[in-house]
Design an enzyme around this catalytic site. Structure first.
Site, PDB file in Angstrom:
ATOM      1  N   LYS A 116      41.751  42.841  48.089  1.00  0.00           N
ATOM      2  CA  LYS A 116      41.948  41.427  48.462  1.00  0.00           C
ATOM      3  C   LYS A 116      43.305  41.176  49.109  1.00  0.00           C
ATOM      4  CE  LYS A 116      37.970  40.827  46.643  1.00  0.00           C
ATOM      5  NZ  LYS A 116      36.793  40.840  47.493  1.00  0.00           N
ATOM      6  N   GLU A 200      49.888  33.664  44.831  1.00  0.00           N
ATOM      7  CA  GLU A 200      49.713  32.589  45.809  1.00  0.00           C
ATOM      8  C   GLU A 200      50.084  31.247  45.195  1.00  0.00           C
ATOM      9  OE1 GLU A 200      45.516  32.699  46.720  1.00  0.00           O
ATOM     10  OE2 GLU A 200      45.817  34.167  48.317  1.00  0.00           O
ATOM     11  N   LYS A 237      27.860  30.693  41.084  1.00  0.00           N
ATOM     12  CA  LYS A 237      27.358  29.547  41.832  1.00  0.00           C
ATOM     13  C   LYS A 237      26.028  29.099  41.239  1.00  0.00           C
ATOM     14  CE  LYS A 237      29.513  31.428  45.943  1.00  0.00           C
ATOM     15  NZ  LYS A 237      29.309  32.291  47.123  1.00  0.00           N
ATOM     16  N   ASN A 290      32.844  38.423  52.461  1.00  0.00           N
ATOM     17  CA  ASN A 290      31.746  39.169  51.858  1.00  0.00           C
ATOM     18  C   ASN A 290      30.986  39.908  52.950  1.00  0.00           C
ATOM     19  OD1 ASN A 290      32.275  38.030  49.310  1.00  0.00           O
ATOM     20  ND2 ASN A 290      31.184  36.190  49.927  1.00  0.00           N
ATOM     21  N   ARG A 292      28.037  41.302  52.949  1.00  0.00           N
ATOM     22  CA  ARG A 292      26.642  41.489  52.537  1.00  0.00           C
ATOM     23  C   ARG A 292      25.844  40.225  52.864  1.00  0.00           C
ATOM     24  NH1 ARG A 292      29.508  39.814  47.896  1.00  0.00           N
ATOM     25  NH2 ARG A 292      28.769  37.767  47.228  1.00  0.00           N
ATOM     26  N   ARG A 336      19.760  27.353  42.039  1.00  0.00           N
ATOM     27  CA  ARG A 336      19.435  28.663  41.454  1.00  0.00           C
ATOM     28  C   ARG A 336      18.797  28.426  40.085  1.00  0.00           C
ATOM     29  NH1 ARG A 336      24.287  32.938  42.759  1.00  0.00           N
ATOM     30  NH2 ARG A 336      24.795  32.179  44.856  1.00  0.00           N
TER      31      ARG A 336
HETATM   32  C1  MV4 Z   1      42.366  30.195  44.121  1.00  0.00           C
HETATM   33  C2  MV4 Z   1      42.258  28.908  43.577  1.00  0.00           C
HETATM   34  C3  MV4 Z   1      43.306  28.023  43.787  1.00  0.00           C
HETATM   35  N1  MV4 Z   1      44.393  28.423  44.486  1.00  0.00           N
HETATM   36  N2  MV4 Z   1      43.481  30.533  44.817  1.00  0.00           N
HETATM   37  C4  MV4 Z   1      38.338  31.971  42.190  1.00  0.00           C
HETATM   38  C5  MV4 Z   1      37.689  33.301  42.397  1.00  0.00           C
HETATM   39  C6  MV4 Z   1      38.411  33.965  43.499  1.00  0.00           C
HETATM   40  N3  MV4 Z   1      37.490  34.256  44.552  1.00  0.00           N
HETATM   41  C7  MV4 Z   1      39.465  33.007  43.936  1.00  0.00           C
HETATM   42  N4  MV4 Z   1      39.383  31.826  43.120  1.00  0.00           N
HETATM   43  C8  MV4 Z   1      40.291  30.819  43.245  1.00  0.00           C
HETATM   44  N5  MV4 Z   1      41.403  31.107  43.969  1.00  0.00           N
HETATM   45  C9  MV4 Z   1      44.469  29.654  44.969  1.00  0.00           C
HETATM   46  N6  MV4 Z   1      45.563  30.020  45.647  1.00  0.00           N
HETATM   47  C10 MV4 Z   1      41.102  28.576  42.867  1.00  0.00           C
HETATM   48  C11 MV4 Z   1      40.123  29.531  42.686  1.00  0.00           C
HETATM   49  C12 MV4 Z   1      38.995  29.104  41.913  1.00  0.00           C
HETATM   50  C13 MV4 Z   1      37.742  28.899  42.496  1.00  0.00           C
HETATM   51  C14 MV4 Z   1      37.510  29.152  43.841  1.00  0.00           C
HETATM   52  C15 MV4 Z   1      36.277  28.966  44.403  1.00  0.00           C
HETATM   53  C16 MV4 Z   1      35.235  28.476  43.626  1.00  0.00           C
HETATM   54  C17 MV4 Z   1      35.424  28.230  42.286  1.00  0.00           C
HETATM   55  C18 MV4 Z   1      36.662  28.434  41.707  1.00  0.00           C
HETATM   56  C19 MV4 Z   1      36.856  28.169  40.358  1.00  0.00           C
HETATM   57  C20 MV4 Z   1      38.072  28.383  39.792  1.00  0.00           C
HETATM   58  C21 MV4 Z   1      39.129  28.853  40.565  1.00  0.00           C
END
Ligand code: MV4
Length: 447
Positions: A116, A200, A237, A290, A292, A336
């Protein structure tokens, strides 16, 4: 074009792929574990090969058994679906070594996007907006705290091998940094065998909006608009829709262009998704890519009238794309349906389906592998159906979804149908005013 495709997956996505292959006059080979011998993907494929006992590591994740199945059946390509081996670079490269076309990303692309921190650096260099934070990995606790102070609290620590929330910690103030750092690293090390971390600025209450993209073998790429996936519970999701209720034509153009930049930066071949976080000011930031086909791909298919599996197969076979972008002319929603108890913390509820009635009618699509008498095994994920509705407007698509949910009868196991019925009625969902925080405050039977 391919003569025979082996589908290295199970459940609804295996069926979904078999359906498109039939329409393209391509022979299909199913693989299955002993837990799935009564499954529809086994019956609907032209040939089927048992690849082992129920545990995924002995069947759907077992590379040598799947390659052997492809060799004995003379398959010239493998479609991995989603999950399992779909983003496994070793599998992608072993397919190539055996002269079998992997319908998915190259090993290099999978590795580049799987790390990542590296993915983020690649995107930043390509001019895709990224969240302020570290350049590369954090060296140690001390330098981490220094960068956190510069970026400004709250910050988020993320495992470079992560995704899906594992090895991730929000840090609200400097006093909490050390403990969060230790916990995140330990979790990452245990889960991925890699404790590399990056940091971040934490974006509060973002929306998760992703852009579907396609790229071909000739350096062309296009976008196919967005999906809003903000309704999630513990990084799973539950419902997706397109267009996003938060989208504007101007934002879609900007996010679409950024997603195309992302695709071109890695010479992306195939269909993929660029995930963004979008803040309340409509700033958007690259989160992950992603490589896929995704579970929620049907909502895009419905609003742009486009078979994404067919496109994957054509791109893999070396057919060029037109390069034009696609914009939604309808609204589509996917719920879903999982065999889980929404009244009991979404606890899995495997078992035998005694009664089944599947909804139909105008504006309804059901992608599912279940039938009356089918036993849902406990070895795999709990999704049993994707209920998709589409209409001219969002309100109509929601009304159709409520109607379709009320027709859906699955007896013998608990399902998430009651959850979706309440979600569709929720005022914050109805108004389109929801973020990734939405389900944290959601309680069954409160609406
Ligand atoms: C974040 C964020 C807020 N700020 N990054 C969740 C899984 C991973 N793919 C990254 N995620 C997040 N990254 C920053 N800088 C909040 C999340 C996050 C989130 C993101 C998308 C959908 C649902 C979520 C639920 C909790 C936290």
């Amino acid at each position: 074009m391919f003569k025979k495709i082996l589908i290295a997956n199970r459940g609804e996505i295996a069926l979904r792929i078999i359906r498109t292959c039939k329409e393209m006059n391509i022979q299909t080979v199913a693989v299955y574990s002993t837990a799935d011998k009564e499954s529809l993907h086994v019956r609907f494929a032209d040939e089927a090969v048992c690849i082992g006992p129920p545990p995924s590591k002995d069947s759907y994740l077992n590379i040598s058994r799947i390659i052997a199945a492809a060799e004995i059946t003379n398959a010239d390509a493998i479609h991995p679906g989603y999950g399992f081996l779909s983003e496994n670079s070793k599998f992608s490269s072993i397919c190539a070594e055996h002269g079998i076309k992997f319908i998915g990303a190259t090993p290099f692309q999978i590795d580049q996007m799987g790390d990542k921190s590296n993915a983020k650096e690649t995107m930043k260099k390509a001019g895709v907006p990224t969240i302020p934070g570290t350049e590369g990995l954090l060296k140690d606790l001390k330098s981490g705290m220094k960068i956190a102070k510069e970026v400004g609290y709250p910050v988020i620590l993320k495992a470079t091998a992560g995704g899906g929330g594992k090895g991730m910690r929000i840090v609200w103030k400097a006093e909490e940094f050390e403990e969060a750092w230790n916990n995140a690293r330990q979790e990452a090390s245990a889960s991925f065998g890699n404790d590399g971390m990056y940091l971040e600025k934490y974006i509060e209450e973002p929306r998760h909006i992703e852009i579907q993209i396609a790229g071909d073998q000739f350096g062309k790429a296009c976008h196919l608009s967005e999906r809003d996936c903000s309704v999630q519970r513990r990084h799973q999701k539950l419902m997706e829709e397109t267009p996003s209720p938060f989208m504007t034509d101007e934002l879609r153009d900007r996010m679409g262009e950024a997603a195309i930049k992302a695709a071109l930066a890695v010479k992306y071949e195939g269909v993929g998704t660029v995930e963004f976080l979008v803040d309340k000011h409509r700033n958007f930031y690259f989160m992950e890519m992603n490589t896929r086909i995704q579970v929620e791909h049907p909502i895009t298919e419905e609003v742009i009238n486009y078979d994404l599996i067919k496109e994957q197969i054509k791109i893999a076979a070396g057919i060029p794309i037109t390069g034009k972008n696609y914009f939604p002319s309808m609204h589509a929603i996917e719920c879903r349906i999982n065999a889980e108890d929404p009244y009991n913390n979404f606890r899995p509820s495997p078992g035998r389906i005694t009664t089944l009635h599947v909804p139909g009618g105008h504006g309804v699509r059901v992608d599912s592998h279940i039938y009356a008498g089918y036993t849902i095994p406990s070895n795999y994920d709990s999704m049993v159906a994707k209920l998709i509705t589409m209409a001219q407007t969002r309100e109509e698509a929601i009304n159709t979804m409520e109607r379709a949910l009320s027709e859906f009868v699955i007896e013998g196991v608990k399902t998430t149908i009651p959850f979706h019925q309440q979600l569709m009625r929720h005022p914050d969902f109805r108004s389109g005013n929801y973020t990734t925080k939405f389900l944290e405050g959601f309680r069954m039977d409160e609406v």
